[in-house]
Write a protein that holds these residues in place. Structure first.
Motif, mmCIF file in Angstrom:
data_model
loop_
_atom_site.group_PDB
_atom_site.id
_atom_site.type_symbol
_atom_site.label_atom_id
_atom_site.label_comp_id
_atom_site.label_asym_id
_atom_site.label_seq_id
_atom_site.Cartn_x
_atom_site.Cartn_y
_atom_site.Cartn_z
ATOM 1 N N ALA A 190 0.834 -1.203 0.000
ATOM 2 C CA ALA A 190 0.000 0.000 0.000
ATOM 3 C C ALA A 190 0.869 1.254 0.000
ATOM 4 N N LYS A 191 1.963 1.206 0.753
ATOM 5 C CA LYS A 191 2.906 2.335 0.791
ATOM 6 C C LYS A 191 3.514 2.563 -0.590
ATOM 7 N N ALA A 192 3.844 1.481 -1.282
ATOM 8 C CA ALA A 192 4.403 1.608 -2.638
ATOM 9 C C ALA A 192 3.379 2.212 -3.592
ATOM 10 N N LEU A 193 2.126 1.784 -3.461
ATOM 11 C CA LEU A 193 1.078 2.292 -4.348
ATOM 12 C C LEU A 193 0.805 3.771 -4.111
ATOM 13 N N SER A 194 1.111 4.270 -2.915
ATOM 14 C CA SER A 194 0.908 5.693 -2.633
ATOM 15 C C SER A 194 1.897 6.567 -3.400
ATOM 16 N N LYS A 195 2.914 5.949 -3.995
ATOM 17 C CA LYS A 195 3.964 6.701 -4.683
ATOM 18 C C LYS A 195 3.841 6.625 -6.204
ATOM 19 N N ASP A 196 2.656 6.297 -6.702
ATOM 20 C CA ASP A 196 2.442 6.211 -8.158
ATOM 21 C C ASP A 196 3.469 5.289 -8.809
ATOM 22 N N VAL A 197 3.566 4.091 -8.277
ATOM 23 C CA VAL A 197 4.558 3.129 -8.746
ATOM 24 C C VAL A 197 4.194 2.603 -10.133
ATOM 25 N N LYS A 198 5.205 2.435 -10.988
ATOM 26 C CA LYS A 198 5.000 1.744 -12.267
ATOM 27 C C LYS A 198 5.888 0.504 -12.384
ATOM 28 N N LEU A 199 6.940 0.404 -11.540
ATOM 29 C CA LEU A 199 7.776 -0.794 -11.485
ATOM 30 C C LEU A 199 7.996 -1.130 -10.017
ATOM 31 N N LEU A 200 7.357 -2.211 -9.556
ATOM 32 C CA LEU A 200 7.412 -2.615 -8.153
ATOM 33 C C LEU A 200 8.345 -3.809 -7.997
ATOM 34 N N ILE A 201 9.325 -3.681 -7.088
ATOM 35 C CA ILE A 201 10.286 -4.752 -6.831
ATOM 36 C C ILE A 201 9.958 -5.372 -5.473
ATOM 37 N N LEU A 202 9.726 -6.678 -5.446
ATOM 38 C CA LEU A 202 9.390 -7.409 -4.223
ATOM 39 C C LEU A 202 10.503 -8.403 -3.931
ATOM 40 N N ASP A 203 11.247 -8.175 -2.852
ATOM 41 C CA ASP A 203 12.372 -9.043 -2.487
ATOM 42 C C ASP A 203 11.916 -10.037 -1.428
ATOM 43 N N GLU A 204 11.783 -11.302 -1.828
ATOM 44 C CA GLU A 204 11.323 -12.384 -0.946
ATOM 45 C C GLU A 204 10.039 -11.995 -0.206
ATOM 46 N N PRO A 205 8.978 -11.648 -0.925
ATOM 47 C CA PRO A 205 7.782 -11.125 -0.257
ATOM 48 C C PRO A 205 7.042 -12.125 0.607
ATOM 49 N N THR A 206 7.195 -13.442 0.333
ATOM 50 C CA THR A 206 6.440 -14.442 1.102
ATOM 51 C C THR A 206 7.320 -15.265 2.024
ATOM 52 N N ALA A 207 8.581 -14.852 2.216
ATOM 53 C CA ALA A 207 9.519 -15.663 3.004
ATOM 54 C C ALA A 207 9.021 -15.925 4.420
ATOM 55 N N ALA A 208 8.378 -14.925 5.043
ATOM 56 C CA ALA A 208 7.939 -15.061 6.434
ATOM 57 C C ALA A 208 6.441 -15.297 6.551
ATOM 58 N N LEU A 209 5.760 -15.606 5.427
ATOM 59 C CA LEU A 209 4.305 -15.731 5.453
ATOM 60 C C LEU A 209 3.873 -17.188 5.442
ATOM 61 N N ASN A 210 2.692 -17.444 6.035
ATOM 62 C CA ASN A 210 2.111 -18.775 5.930
ATOM 63 C C ASN A 210 1.448 -18.928 4.556
ATOM 64 N N ASP A 211 0.938 -20.120 4.280
ATOM 65 C CA ASP A 211 0.410 -20.404 2.937
ATOM 66 C C ASP A 211 -0.759 -19.489 2.578
ATOM 67 N N GLU A 212 -1.657 -19.244 3.548
ATOM 68 C CA GLU A 212 -2.834 -18.414 3.266
ATOM 69 C C GLU A 212 -2.422 -16.987 2.922
ATOM 70 N N ASP A 213 -1.520 -16.400 3.742
ATOM 71 C CA ASP A 213 -1.065 -15.035 3.479
ATOM 72 C C ASP A 213 -0.279 -14.962 2.171
ATOM 73 N N SER A 214 0.487 -16.011 1.887
ATOM 74 C CA SER A 214 1.262 -16.031 0.634
ATOM 75 C C SER A 214 0.344 -16.010 -0.575
ATOM 76 N N GLN A 215 -0.710 -16.821 -0.524
ATOM 77 C CA GLN A 215 -1.640 -16.870 -1.656
ATOM 78 C C GLN A 215 -2.357 -15.538 -1.838
#
Length: 509
Positions: A155-180
């Motif tokens: 949400a913070k990234a979207l507040s900056k009018d992003v056109k190229l979003l980089i996600l570094d290991e976004p699901t590393a600490a998430l359970n399966d439900e949050d990852s999906q």
């Protein structure tokens, strides 16, 4: 205009004693989800830091084109003004600020030097709804779980009018439900025309979400594959990452299980602050010499709380129950007492609790057992160096020397330092909490091999993991935990993902 939103050509980046990137190329098509894969230390995060201005123009060689125009970013603010936003693996939210304050931190809704709090909270609520969060924007960020924090970062990234979003290991600490849920959000961003670059070690997620993948190895581009082609399998990606076929993800092992080493009886733990709240209810478990025992449970089930409470009561309050070591009752009311009784705990958060990131490899390895190197109260630096060099060699820690700063190592090599530290302490019981979190498939195999060696030495090993295939691949028995209660003890011959999940979701009686 080119079909590519981003082109990185001939990127070379060096640090003292190591060349992190060498003539790397990356081309990302407009509106796609582009994955970047590679072993730990392959250069993935370094490449993204070059792109986002963390490593400014002039500190690397090569050229970056954004929308076919050359760009040279001085800092991360510079790249954000061009529409590039990076979400790092280590989340950067302030736990003491509200969700809305975090979203607009450095990008405040202000006029004439005063923040418009009404606009801030209204706009934050809109962004939270966009990422699928039903959350009051004035909620402190520290009061929400990791999965929700990751969505707040988006949400913070979207507040900056992003056109190229980089996600570094976004699901590393998430359970399966949050990852999906997060992967579904990335699909939605793609439909909205936002291009995403995703770095992940979870190859099943990459195949599910990405349109193409670029593979890095040893700081060089190996190849870029289109995942729209059915011929690209996980095994094909792994071969590119590690440079060889990896036909079995878990090393072979013939268990040699001996007598009981640790027994936990009627173990009850209350919350450290809310003393009336029970976190662990009457837990019973055992582990024998040469045995690898798994603990499976959903996020919030109490896995880490159980482990930390056993390890010198480093978590919890009003703890009751009994610990037995080799058939004799022991007390381990502090971490020091637990270590003296031969119990070790490798934390899931190696960066925060497991390592001193500003110290070198040598000091981190010796930290848990300095008395073994001391003479008349003084640590023998020569012996300390020899011990560290032995572990660096035997554990295949990739670093220029044992004097290298631990915080500069890749995640896999940091985890090897953690394991070296506890192996040097020579415990009888080793509790490993998420030992392969954020680690690539090749480094995981090395960690599994180390765990097998520990068991072969007669150590009693407990492995906590949120990845059921991992537990099924390396354990002899698995305990399931749900809502602070051990719900089942399953021999590996009878364990299946479906059966474990059934016990992991069992309601309170």
């Amino acid at each position: 205009m080119s079909d590519y939103i981003l082109q990185m050509m001939g990127i070379t980046k060096s640090f003292p004693g190591v060349k992190a990137l060498q003539d790397v190329t990356l081309a990302v098509a407009r509106g796609e989800v582009h994955a970047v894969c590679g072993e730990n230390g392959a250069g993935k995060s370094t490449l993204m830091k070059v792109l986002s201005g963390v490593y400014p123009h002039g500190t690397y060689d090569g050229e970056i084109l954004l929308d076919s125009e050359p760009v040279s970013f001085r800092d991360i603010k510079d790249s954000e003004r061009s529409g590039i936003v990076i979400i790092h693996q280590e989340l950067a939210l302030s736990p003491y600020l509200s969700v809305a304050e975090n979203i607009f931190l450095g990008n405040e809704r202000a006029a004439r030097g005063f923040i418009n709090w009404n606009e801030t909270n209204v706009r934050a609520a809109e962004l939270l709804r966009r990422v699928g969060l039903d959350l009051n924007p004035v909620t402190p960020a520290g009061d929400i779980g990791v999965g929700k924090q990751q969505l707040v970062e988006i949400a913070k990234a979207l507040s900056k009018d992003v056109k190229l979003l980089i996600l570094d290991e976004p699901t590393a600490a998430l359970n399966d439900e949050d990852s999906q849920h997060l992967l579904g959000l990335v699909r939605g961003l793609r439909e909205d025309g936002i291009t995403c670059i995703i770095i992940s070690h979870k190859l099943n997620e990459i195949r599910a979400i990405a349109d193409s993948v670029t593979i890095l190895r040893d700081g060089q581009t190996i190849e870029t594959l289109s995942l729209q082609e059915d011929s690209v399998t996980e095994e094909r990606i792994i071969k590119g990452m590690v440079g060889r076929e990896l036909t079995n993800r878990y090393p072979d092992r013939t268990p040699d299980i001996g007598e009981e080493v640790l027994r936990v009886e009627d173990w009850t733990v209350h919350h450290p602050r809310e003393h009336a709240r029970t976190v662990i209810h009457n837990a019973h478990l055992t582990v024998r010499a040469g045995e690898i025992v798994g603990i499976a449970g959903l996020m919030g089930a109490g896995r880490t709380e159980l482990a930390m409470s056993i390890f010198g009561r480093s978590y919890g309050s009003n703890i009751s129950g009994k610990l037995y070591k080799n058939g004799r009752e022991i007390t381990a009311r502090t971490v020091q007492e637990a270590i003296r009784h031969g119990i070790a705990y490798a934390t899931e958060d190696r960066k925060r609790y497991g390592l001193n990131l500003i110290e070198d490899i040598k000091r981190n390895i010796s930290a848990s057992a300095l008395t073994k190197l001391a003479t008349r109260g003084w640590v023998d630096g020569g012996r300390e160096t020899v011990v560290a060099q032995d572990y660096k060699s035997s554990m295949n820690i990739k670093a220029p020397s044992v004097a290298a700063v631990t915080g500069k190592l890749s995640g896999g090599n940091q985890q090897k330092v953690v394991l070296s530290k506890w192996m040097f302490a020579d415990p009888d019981v080793l509790i490993l909490d998420e030992p392969t979190r954020g680690i690539d498939v090749g480094a995981k195999y090395e960690i599994y091999t180390i765990i097998n060696k520990l068991a072969a030495q007669g150590k009693a090993v407990v492995v906590i993991s949120s990845e059921l295939p991992e537990l099924l691949g390396i354990c002899d028995r698995i305990y399931t935990l749900a809502q602070g209660r051990i719900t089942a003890e399953v021999p590996i011959a009878e364990a299946t993902p479906e059966r474990l999940m059934q016990y992991m979701t069992q309601e309170k009686e």
